[in-house]
Design a protein around this motif. Structure first.
Motif, PDB file in Angstrom:
ATOM      1  N   ALA A  65       0.836  -1.210   0.000  1.00 27.86           N
ATOM      2  CA  ALA A  65       0.000   0.000   0.000  1.00 27.86           C
ATOM      3  C   ALA A  65       0.867   1.254   0.000  1.00 27.86           C
ATOM      4  CB  ALA A  65      -0.932   0.002   1.207  1.00 27.86           C
ATOM      5  N   VAL A  66       1.918   1.249   0.829  1.00 28.74           N
ATOM      6  CA  VAL A  66       2.813   2.407   0.893  1.00 28.74           C
ATOM      7  C   VAL A  66       3.518   2.595  -0.451  1.00 28.74           C
ATOM      8  CG1 VAL A  66       4.879   3.352   2.009  1.00 28.74           C
ATOM      9  CG2 VAL A  66       3.114   2.243   3.388  1.00 28.74           C
ATOM     10  N   SER A  67       4.000   1.504  -1.023  1.00 28.41           N
ATOM     11  CA  SER A  67       4.698   1.593  -2.306  1.00 28.41           C
ATOM     12  C   SER A  67       3.789   2.109  -3.413  1.00 28.41           C
ATOM     13  CB  SER A  67       5.276   0.227  -2.693  1.00 28.41           C
ATOM     14  OG  SER A  67       6.314  -0.117  -1.820  1.00 28.41           O
ATOM     15  N   GLN A  68       2.524   1.678  -3.391  1.00 27.56           N
ATOM     16  CA  GLN A  68       1.565   2.149  -4.399  1.00 27.56           C
ATOM     17  C   GLN A  68       1.371   3.665  -4.289  1.00 27.56           C
ATOM     18  OE1 GLN A  68      -2.420   0.603  -3.984  1.00 27.56           O
ATOM     19  NE2 GLN A  68      -2.909   1.065  -6.109  1.00 27.56           N
ATOM     20  N   GLN A  69       1.229   4.164  -3.075  1.00 27.39           N
ATOM     21  CA  GLN A  69       1.026   5.603  -2.884  1.00 27.39           C
ATOM     22  C   GLN A  69       2.297   6.382  -3.233  1.00 27.39           C
ATOM     23  OE1 GLN A  69      -1.944   6.365  -2.787  1.00 27.39           O
ATOM     24  NE2 GLN A  69      -2.695   4.354  -2.179  1.00 27.39           N
ATOM     25  N   LEU A  70       3.451   5.849  -2.876  1.00 29.07           N
ATOM     26  CA  LEU A  70       4.721   6.501  -3.227  1.00 29.07           C
ATOM     27  C   LEU A  70       4.897   6.550  -4.740  1.00 29.07           C
ATOM     28  CD1 LEU A  70       7.017   5.002  -0.481  1.00 29.07           C
ATOM     29  CD2 LEU A  70       6.548   7.445  -0.824  1.00 29.07           C
ATOM     30  N   SER A  71       4.469   5.504  -5.418  1.00 25.70           N
ATOM     31  CA  SER A  71       4.562   5.474  -6.874  1.00 25.70           C
ATOM     32  C   SER A  71       3.755   6.613  -7.496  1.00 25.70           C
ATOM     33  CB  SER A  71       4.063   4.121  -7.383  1.00 25.70           C
ATOM     34  OG  SER A  71       4.086   4.080  -8.776  1.00 25.70           O
ATOM     35  N   ARG A  72       2.561   6.837  -6.990  1.00 24.20           N
ATOM     36  CA  ARG A  72       1.718   7.926  -7.503  1.00 24.20           C
ATOM     37  C   ARG A  72       2.360   9.289  -7.220  1.00 24.20           C
ATOM     38  NH1 ARG A  72      -3.762   9.390  -8.602  1.00 24.20           N
ATOM     39  NH2 ARG A  72      -3.544  11.509  -9.358  1.00 24.20           N
ATOM     40  N   LEU A  73       2.897   9.447  -6.002  1.00 26.76           N
ATOM     41  CA  LEU A  73       3.551  10.713  -5.653  1.00 26.76           C
ATOM     42  C   LEU A  73       4.791  10.940  -6.510  1.00 26.76           C
ATOM     43  CD1 LEU A  73       3.198  10.544  -1.768  1.00 26.76           C
ATOM     44  CD2 LEU A  73       1.977  12.083  -3.323  1.00 26.76           C
ATOM     45  N   ARG A  74       5.509   9.875  -6.807  1.00 25.97           N
ATOM     46  CA  ARG A  74       6.698   9.977  -7.665  1.00 25.97           C
ATOM     47  C   ARG A  74       6.283  10.338  -9.089  1.00 25.97           C
ATOM     48  NH1 ARG A  74       8.724   5.107  -6.751  1.00 25.97           N
ATOM     49  NH2 ARG A  74       7.971   4.235  -8.698  1.00 25.97           N
ATOM     50  N   LEU A  75       5.233   9.695  -9.587  1.00 27.87           N
ATOM     51  CA  LEU A  75       4.716   9.974 -10.933  1.00 27.87           C
ATOM     52  C   LEU A  75       4.333  11.445 -11.084  1.00 27.87           C
ATOM     53  CD1 LEU A  75       3.763   8.739 -13.671  1.00 27.87           C
ATOM     54  CD2 LEU A  75       1.536   8.462 -12.598  1.00 27.87           C
ATOM     55  N   GLU A  76       3.782  12.029 -10.032  1.00 27.06           N
ATOM     56  CA  GLU A  76       3.376  13.433 -10.055  1.00 27.06           C
ATOM     57  C   GLU A  76       4.531  14.387  -9.759  1.00 27.06           C
ATOM     58  OE1 GLU A  76       0.552  14.491 -11.161  1.00 27.06           O
ATOM     59  OE2 GLU A  76      -0.347  12.508 -11.320  1.00 27.06           O
ATOM     60  N   GLY A  77       5.712  13.839  -9.500  1.00 26.19           N
ATOM     61  CA  GLY A  77       6.887  14.678  -9.266  1.00 26.19           C
ATOM     62  C   GLY A  77       6.936  15.307  -7.887  1.00 26.19           C
ATOM     63  N   LEU A  78       6.219  14.716  -6.916  1.00 26.16           N
ATOM     64  CA  LEU A  78       6.174  15.288  -5.570  1.00 26.16           C
ATOM     65  C   LEU A  78       7.234  14.704  -4.640  1.00 26.16           C
ATOM     66  CD1 LEU A  78       2.322  15.481  -5.095  1.00 26.16           C
ATOM     67  CD2 LEU A  78       3.893  17.285  -5.802  1.00 26.16           C
ATOM     68  N   VAL A  79       7.688  13.479  -4.924  1.00 23.64           N
ATOM     69  CA  VAL A  79       8.733  12.851  -4.118  1.00 23.64           C
ATOM     70  C   VAL A  79       9.836  12.321  -5.033  1.00 23.64           C
ATOM     71  CG1 VAL A  79       7.166  12.212  -2.238  1.00 23.64           C
ATOM     72  CG2 VAL A  79       7.628  10.567  -4.067  1.00 23.64           C
ATOM     73  N   VAL A  80      11.017  12.162  -4.436  1.00 24.79           N
ATOM     74  CA  VAL A  80      12.187  11.670  -5.170  1.00 24.79           C
ATOM     75  C   VAL A  80      12.766  10.483  -4.400  1.00 24.79           C
ATOM     76  CG1 VAL A  80      14.509  12.265  -5.968  1.00 24.79           C
ATOM     77  CG2 VAL A  80      12.692  13.982  -6.023  1.00 24.79           C
TER      78      VAL A  80
END
Length: 112
Positions: free
Chosen positions: A64-79
């Motif tokens: 679940a955490v990885s899925q949410q991080l993936s979305r945030l990464r896709l949107e350029g919000l996390v690195v």
């Protein structure tokens, strides 16, 4: 900063620029509209965290955490940053922090 005023006499270029900004803002708001993603950003405001740390902080499963991080990464919000087998995440820029400050002021400031 003043909000743009849409008028009938705006040039097509000005209107296109506003539409582009609205599209960007909409994508950003969609990315943070999930409670899990919002909480991840809250935790990352204090600094870089590993996926394992975020799992523990959120009391959530790795998938679940990885899925949410993936979305945030896709949107350029996390690195992400890899160190051995561990993956660490940090905020990509100040936008999430500024947004969280605004959300806090709008929804939480009265609780203090």
């Amino acid at each position: 900063m003043a909000l743009p005023v849409l008028t009938d006499d705006m040039s097509e270029a000005e209107l296109d620029r506003i539409v582009d900004k609205a599209t960007t803002a909409s994508a950003f708001l969609k990315a943070i509209s999930h409670e899990g993603r919002l909480m991840i950003l809250c935790h990352l405001v204090t600094g870089e965290k590993s996926v394992t740390e975020l799992e523990e902080l959120l009391s959530a499963r790795q998938a679940a955490v990885s899925q949410q991080l993936s979305r945030l990464r896709l949107e350029g919000l996390v690195v992400p940053r890899r160190e051995g087998k561990a993956i660490y995440y940090r905020l990509a820029d100040d936008r999430p922090k500024k947004m969280l400050e605004t959300v806090y002021e709008l929804f939480c400031a009265d609780d203090d």
